[in-house]
Scaffold this active site. Structure first.
Site, PDB file in Angstrom:
ATOM      1  N   ASP A 115       0.787  -1.106   0.101  1.00  6.64           N
ATOM      2  CA  ASP A 115      -0.115  -0.169   0.012  1.00  6.64           C
ATOM      3  C   ASP A 115       0.741   1.327  -0.146  1.00  6.64           C
ATOM      4  O   ASP A 115       0.489   2.310   0.249  1.00  6.64           O
ATOM      5  CB  ASP A 115      -0.725   0.013   1.172  1.00  6.64           C
ATOM      6  CG  ASP A 115      -2.007  -0.999   1.151  1.00  6.64           C
ATOM      7  OD1 ASP A 115      -2.554  -1.423   0.017  1.00  6.64           O
ATOM      8  OD2 ASP A 115      -2.323  -1.354   2.040  1.00  6.64           O
ATOM      9  N   HIS A 149      30.730   4.323  -3.616  1.00  4.75           N
ATOM     10  CA  HIS A 149      29.643   4.672  -3.790  1.00  4.75           C
ATOM     11  C   HIS A 149      28.857   4.267  -2.477  1.00  4.75           C
ATOM     12  O   HIS A 149      27.622   3.694  -2.142  1.00  4.75           O
ATOM     13  CB  HIS A 149      28.781   3.660  -4.610  1.00  4.75           C
ATOM     14  CG  HIS A 149      28.993   4.173  -6.111  1.00  4.75           C
ATOM     15  ND1 HIS A 149      28.734   3.380  -7.178  1.00  4.75           N
ATOM     16  CD2 HIS A 149      29.682   5.296  -6.532  1.00  4.75           C
ATOM     17  CE1 HIS A 149      29.264   3.979  -8.535  1.00  4.75           C
ATOM     18  NE2 HIS A 149      29.658   5.281  -7.856  1.00  4.75           N
ATOM     19  N   ASP A 170      29.277  13.679  -1.119  1.00  6.86           N
ATOM     20  CA  ASP A 170      29.125  13.572  -2.464  1.00  6.86           C
ATOM     21  C   ASP A 170      27.520  13.714  -2.525  1.00  6.86           C
ATOM     22  O   ASP A 170      26.794  12.795  -2.309  1.00  6.86           O
ATOM     23  CB  ASP A 170      29.448  12.373  -3.481  1.00  6.86           C
ATOM     24  CG  ASP A 170      29.332  12.606  -4.760  1.00  6.86           C
ATOM     25  OD1 ASP A 170      28.665  13.266  -5.370  1.00  6.86           O
ATOM     26  OD2 ASP A 170      30.083  11.861  -5.449  1.00  6.86           O
ATOM     27  N   ASP A 228      25.668  17.999  -8.848  1.00  5.56           N
ATOM     28  CA  ASP A 228      26.458  16.835  -8.490  1.00  5.56           C
ATOM     29  C   ASP A 228      27.787  17.336  -7.812  1.00  5.56           C
ATOM     30  O   ASP A 228      28.443  18.158  -8.523  1.00  5.56           O
ATOM     31  CB  ASP A 228      26.740  15.982  -9.448  1.00  5.56           C
ATOM     32  CG  ASP A 228      27.592  14.796  -9.028  1.00  5.56           C
ATOM     33  OD1 ASP A 228      27.733  14.589  -7.928  1.00  5.56           O
ATOM     34  OD2 ASP A 228      27.830  13.876  -9.887  1.00  5.56           O
ATOM     35  N   HIS A 251      38.515   5.807 -10.774  1.00  3.33           N
ATOM     36  CA  HIS A 251      37.471   6.187 -11.826  1.00  3.33           C
ATOM     37  C   HIS A 251      37.948   7.308 -12.674  1.00  3.33           C
ATOM     38  O   HIS A 251      38.915   7.608 -12.683  1.00  3.33           O
ATOM     39  CB  HIS A 251      36.244   6.570 -10.869  1.00  3.33           C
ATOM     40  CG  HIS A 251      36.647   7.876  -9.859  1.00  3.33           C
ATOM     41  ND1 HIS A 251      36.633   9.079 -10.430  1.00  3.33           N
ATOM     42  CD2 HIS A 251      37.027   7.796  -8.629  1.00  3.33           C
ATOM     43  CE1 HIS A 251      36.884   9.954  -9.396  1.00  3.33           C
ATOM     44  NE2 HIS A 251      37.118   9.020  -8.397  1.00  3.33           N
ATOM     45  N   HIS A 280      31.662  12.995 -15.873  1.00  2.00           N
ATOM     46  CA  HIS A 280      30.675  12.184 -16.802  1.00  2.00           C
ATOM     47  C   HIS A 280      29.811  13.333 -17.159  1.00  2.00           C
ATOM     48  O   HIS A 280      29.685  14.477 -16.440  1.00  2.00           O
ATOM     49  CB  HIS A 280      29.848  11.376 -15.708  1.00  2.00           C
ATOM     50  CG  HIS A 280      29.242  11.909 -14.491  1.00  2.00           C
ATOM     51  ND1 HIS A 280      28.207  12.691 -14.361  1.00  2.00           N
ATOM     52  CD2 HIS A 280      29.658  11.681 -13.246  1.00  2.00           C
ATOM     53  CE1 HIS A 280      28.102  12.980 -12.857  1.00  2.00           C
ATOM     54  NE2 HIS A 280      29.116  12.519 -12.342  1.00  2.00           N
ATOM     55  N   HIS A 338      24.170  10.918 -14.098  1.00  5.69           N
ATOM     56  CA  HIS A 338      25.055  10.314 -15.084  1.00  5.69           C
ATOM     57  C   HIS A 338      24.281  10.343 -16.641  1.00  5.69           C
ATOM     58  O   HIS A 338      23.559   9.548 -16.740  1.00  5.69           O
ATOM     59  CB  HIS A 338      25.360   8.750 -14.979  1.00  5.69           C
ATOM     60  CG  HIS A 338      26.396   8.664 -13.621  1.00  5.69           C
ATOM     61  ND1 HIS A 338      26.860   7.583 -13.370  1.00  5.69           N
ATOM     62  CD2 HIS A 338      27.035   9.908 -13.034  1.00  5.69           C
ATOM     63  CE1 HIS A 338      27.710   7.744 -12.314  1.00  5.69           C
ATOM     64  NE2 HIS A 338      27.791   8.988 -12.092  1.00  5.69           N
ATOM     65  N   GLU A 345      35.943  15.650 -11.341  1.00  2.02           N
ATOM     66  CA  GLU A 345      35.921  15.059 -10.043  1.00  2.02           C
ATOM     67  C   GLU A 345      37.039  14.072 -10.016  1.00  2.02           C
ATOM     68  O   GLU A 345      36.904  13.060  -9.694  1.00  2.02           O
ATOM     69  CB  GLU A 345      34.595  14.368  -9.857  1.00  2.02           C
ATOM     70  CG  GLU A 345      34.055  13.244 -10.777  1.00  2.02           C
ATOM     71  CD  GLU A 345      33.005  12.680 -10.362  1.00  2.02           C
ATOM     72  OE1 GLU A 345      32.873  12.148  -9.503  1.00  2.02           O
ATOM     73  OE2 GLU A 345      31.769  12.697 -11.062  1.00  2.02           O
ATOM     74  N   TYR A 357      42.240   7.772  -3.069  1.00  2.00           N
ATOM     75  CA  TYR A 357      41.673   6.893  -2.123  1.00  2.00           C
ATOM     76  C   TYR A 357      43.015   5.954  -1.360  1.00  2.00           C
ATOM     77  O   TYR A 357      43.269   5.062  -2.391  1.00  2.00           O
ATOM     78  CB  TYR A 357      40.308   6.142  -2.686  1.00  2.00           C
ATOM     79  CG  TYR A 357      39.554   7.066  -3.509  1.00  2.00           C
ATOM     80  CD1 TYR A 357      38.481   7.706  -2.697  1.00  2.00           C
ATOM     81  CD2 TYR A 357      39.862   7.199  -4.807  1.00  2.00           C
ATOM     82  CE1 TYR A 357      37.622   8.625  -3.331  1.00  2.00           C
ATOM     83  CE2 TYR A 357      39.005   7.971  -5.476  1.00  2.00           C
ATOM     84  CZ  TYR A 357      37.848   8.792  -5.019  1.00  2.00           C
ATOM     85  OH  TYR A 357      37.036   9.621  -5.787  1.00  2.00           O
ATOM     86  N   ARG A 397      37.864  13.478  -2.453  1.00  2.20           N
ATOM     87  CA  ARG A 397      37.481  13.680  -4.093  1.00  2.20           C
ATOM     88  C   ARG A 397      36.774  15.317  -3.830  1.00  2.20           C
ATOM     89  O   ARG A 397      36.390  15.668  -2.811  1.00  2.20           O
ATOM     90  CB  ARG A 397      36.140  12.958  -4.237  1.00  2.20           C
ATOM     91  CG  ARG A 397      35.653  12.855  -5.686  1.00  2.20           C
ATOM     92  CD  ARG A 397      34.940  11.881  -6.427  1.00  2.20           C
ATOM     93  NE  ARG A 397      33.786  11.546  -5.476  1.00  2.20           N
ATOM     94  CZ  ARG A 397      33.620  10.591  -4.584  1.00  2.20           C
ATOM     95  NH1 ARG A 397      34.253   9.501  -4.411  1.00  2.20           N
ATOM     96  NH2 ARG A 397      32.324  10.319  -4.044  1.00  2.20           N
ATOM     97  N   GLU A 452      34.619  17.699  -6.534  1.00  6.33           N
ATOM     98  CA  GLU A 452      33.651  17.613  -7.664  1.00  6.33           C
ATOM     99  C   GLU A 452      32.909  18.954  -7.809  1.00  6.33           C
ATOM    100  O   GLU A 452      32.310  19.355  -7.097  1.00  6.33           O
ATOM    101  CB  GLU A 452      32.697  16.671  -7.691  1.00  6.33           C
ATOM    102  CG  GLU A 452      31.927  16.329  -8.856  1.00  6.33           C
ATOM    103  CD  GLU A 452      31.090  15.311  -8.731  1.00  6.33           C
ATOM    104  OE1 GLU A 452      30.270  14.746  -9.814  1.00  6.33           O
ATOM    105  OE2 GLU A 452      30.873  14.672  -7.584  1.00  6.33           O
TER     106      GLU A 452
END
Length: 448
Positions: free
Chosen positions: A43, A246, A263, A274, A353, A357, A364, A396, A400, A417, A419
Site C-alpha cells: 500500500d 558509492h 558527494d 552533483d 574512476h 561524466h 550520469h 571530479e 583513495y 574527492r 567535484e
C-alpha cells in the site's frame, strides 16, 4: 510529482526539432511512455519521478502518460494522459486531464490514456517508420507488438505497417547532450541550492555527530529552497568509509582527526546537480591530509583548463591523471617515473574512476563519450567526443588510500574527492557549483 509553473516553449521547440530529425530519415511516428509508478511495499509507492526523455519533450509531470509525434507533410503532437476522476483526485491529488493538458502544454490533441489501444493502431497505420525506444521495456514491446498486429490485420483495407524502426532513445541522447538556455538556467539554480547545502553541512560538522545527521542537514537545505528531490543517494562518508566510492550515509561517528567526504546534489525541475567536497571533521587538515588534498585540487584545476570548446572529452581526464600520478610519486605512494606510472596505470590503485561524466536530467546523463559514427578504420576506435558550448559535465578527481604494508601509514584511510559541475562556454567552461569553498584554507576559515 508537481513541477512549478515554467515556460513551456522549450518543450514545444524540442518536439519540433525531433520531428525535423525524423523527417530527415523519411518521417514516421514517435511513441514514448513516461515512467510507471513503482510499489515500495504494501500500500505504499516510491515517490514518483517521470521518465527523463518523456519530460524533456513534454514538461508533463504525471504518470500514466504517453507522447506521440507524427512527422510528415503535417506535424502532429499528441498526448495521452489520465482523465479527470474526482474520487481518485480526493485520494491521490489533482489530475490535469486531457482537455487542459492539450492547451496548457501545447499539444495538437490529447486523449485519455485508456484510449491508447484504439487510437495507436490508427495513428501507426501507413507511417513509413517507427521511432521508439528499442528493447527498452518489456511491457512497451508487448504493447507495440499488439498495435502492429492490429495494423497488419487491416491490410485488406489498404493499411500498411511501418517498414523500419529507429531507436528514439539514441536520437534523444544526442539532442539532450547540448543543453539549451532554459536547461542551463535550471542547472545553475540547482547547483546554487546544492552548494548552499554543502556549506550548511560544513558548518554543522563536528566530532561526535553521525553521518546521517549531516545527511539530514543536506536534505533540509535542498527542500527548503524548492528542490523536489535528491539527484542521487547522498554519499556522506567519514574516515575509511570515504575510500568506498558509492558509500551510503550510515551511522558511523565523525571522529576528531578524520576527514568527511560528502558527494551530494539536489534535483530541481528535473535537472541534477552533483558536488563533492572533502573536509576535516575538526576543521583543520592534518599534514598528510592537506598534502593529498592539494594534489587533488591541482588535478581538478588541470582538468578544468582542458574543459573548453574543441578539446576532447578525455583531455581533462588525462591532464588530471598526470597531476595525480606525479603527486603520488612525490608523496611516496608510488615509485618510478611519471611516464612509467602512467604507462603501467599503477596510479589506478589510488584513483580508479574517470574524472567526470555528462550531467543533465540524469546525474550520469545520456550521450556517447566518443564521436558518433564508424571509426576511421577497422584498427582504430572512434575519437573521443569534442566538447561544444552547452555541454555540461562534472570534474571530479580523487585519491583513495586503503591501508597496506607498502603504503606510508600516515596516509591510511584517507579518501578525497573534489567535484564541481562545469558548463562548456564559448571560451572555456563555467563552474556553476563554486558557491561552496574548495581551497583548503577557505574550508578551514568557514569551519572556524
Amino acid at each position: 510529482m508537481s513541477i512549478p509553473a515554467q515556460d513551456l516553449s522549450p518543450f514545444a521547440a524540442r518536439r519540433k526539432r525531433l520531428m525535423d530529425i525524423m523527417r530527415t530519415r523519411g518521417g514516421g511516428i514517435a511513441i514514448l511512455p513516461t515512467a510507471r509508478e513503482a510499489v515500495r511495499n504494501r500500500d505504499a509507492e516510491f515517490p514518483y519521478r517521470f521518465d527523463s526523455d518523456f519530460f524533456y519533450l513534454t514538461g508533463f509531470p504525471e504518470p500514466e502518460a504517453w507522447v506521440v509525434l507524427v512527422a510528415g507533410r503535417e506535424d502532429r503532437s499528441i498526448l495521452f494522459c489520465r482523465g479527470k476522476n474526482l474520487e481518485r483526485e480526493i485520494w491521490d491529488g489533482y489530475r490535469i486531464g486531457p482537455e487542459a493538458a492539450a492547451d496548457q502544454f501545447g499539444f495538437d490533441q490529447a486523449f485519455p490514456v485508456e484510449s491508447l489501444a484504439d487510437e495507436l493502431p490508427k495513428l501507426i497505420a501507413d507511417q513509413p517508420a517507427l521511432f521508439v525506444p528499442l528493447a527498452g521495456d518489456r511491457l512497451f514491446d508487448l504493447s507495440l507488438r499488439t498495435w502492429l498486429d492490429k495494423v497488419r490485420a487491416m491490410g485488406r483495407s489498404g493499411a500498411t505497417a511501418p517498414g523500419c524502426a529507429h531507436d528514439l532513445r539514441a536520437i534523444l541522447a544526442e539532442m539532450r547532450l547540448v543543453k539549451d538556455a532554459s536547461e542551463i538556467d535550471t542547472m545553475r539554480r540547482a547547483g546554487a541550492i546544492s552548494a548552499g547545502a554543502h556549506v550548511r553541512a560544513m558548518r554543522a560538522t563536528r566530532p561526535g555527530l553521525r553521518e546521517y545527521e549531516i545527511e539530514a542537514e543536506l536534505l533540509h537545505e535542498f527542500r527548503r529552497h524548492g528542490s523536489q528531490s535528491v539527484a542521487y543517494n547522498s554519499i556522506v562518508a567519514t574516515g575509511h568509509n570515504a575510500c568506498v566510492l558509492h558509500y551510503r550515509a550510515g551511522d558511523a561517528e565523525l571522529k576528531d582527526g578524520d576527514l568527511l567526504l560528502i558527494d551530494a546534489g539536489c534535483e530541481l525541475d528535473g535537472y541534477a546537480s552533483d558536488i563533492t567536497r572533502t573536509f576535516p571533521v575538526n576543521g583543520r587538515f592534518s599534514g598528510p591530509q592537506r598534502a593529498l588534498y592539494d594534489i587533488v585540487l591541482e588535478a581538478q584545476k588541470a582538468a578544468t583548463a582542458h574543459t573548453r570548446p574543441g578539446a576532447r572529452w578525455n583531455d581533462g581526464h588525462e591532464a588530471a591523471v598526470r597531476v595525480l600520478a606525479q603527486g603520488m610519486i612525490d608523496e611516496g605512494l608510488l615509485s618510478g617515473t611519471l611516464d612509467g606510472v602512467l604507462e603501467s596505470q599503477h596510479y589506478t590503485r589510488f584513483y580508479m574512476h574517470r574524472t567526470g561524466h555528462w550531467l543533465g536530467m540524469d546525474v550520469h546523463d545520456v550521450g556517447d563519450y566518443r564521436e558518433p559514427g564508424a571509426p576511421p578504420s577497422a584498427d582504430e576506435t572512434r575519437p573521443w567526443r569534442m566538447l561544444r558550448p552547452g555541454m555540461v559535465l562534472t570534474i571530479e578527481p580523487g585519491i583513495y588510500v586503503r591501508p597496506a604494508a607498502d603504503v606510508p601509514e600516515r596516509f591510511w584511510d584517507i579518501g578525497i574527492r573534489i567535484e564541481d559541475d562545469a558548463v562548456v562556454t564559448e571560451t572555456g567552461c563555467e563552474l556553476i557549483t563554486r558557491g561552496v569553498p574548495v581551497a583548503a584554507d577557505e574550508i578551514e576559515a568557514l569551519m572556524s
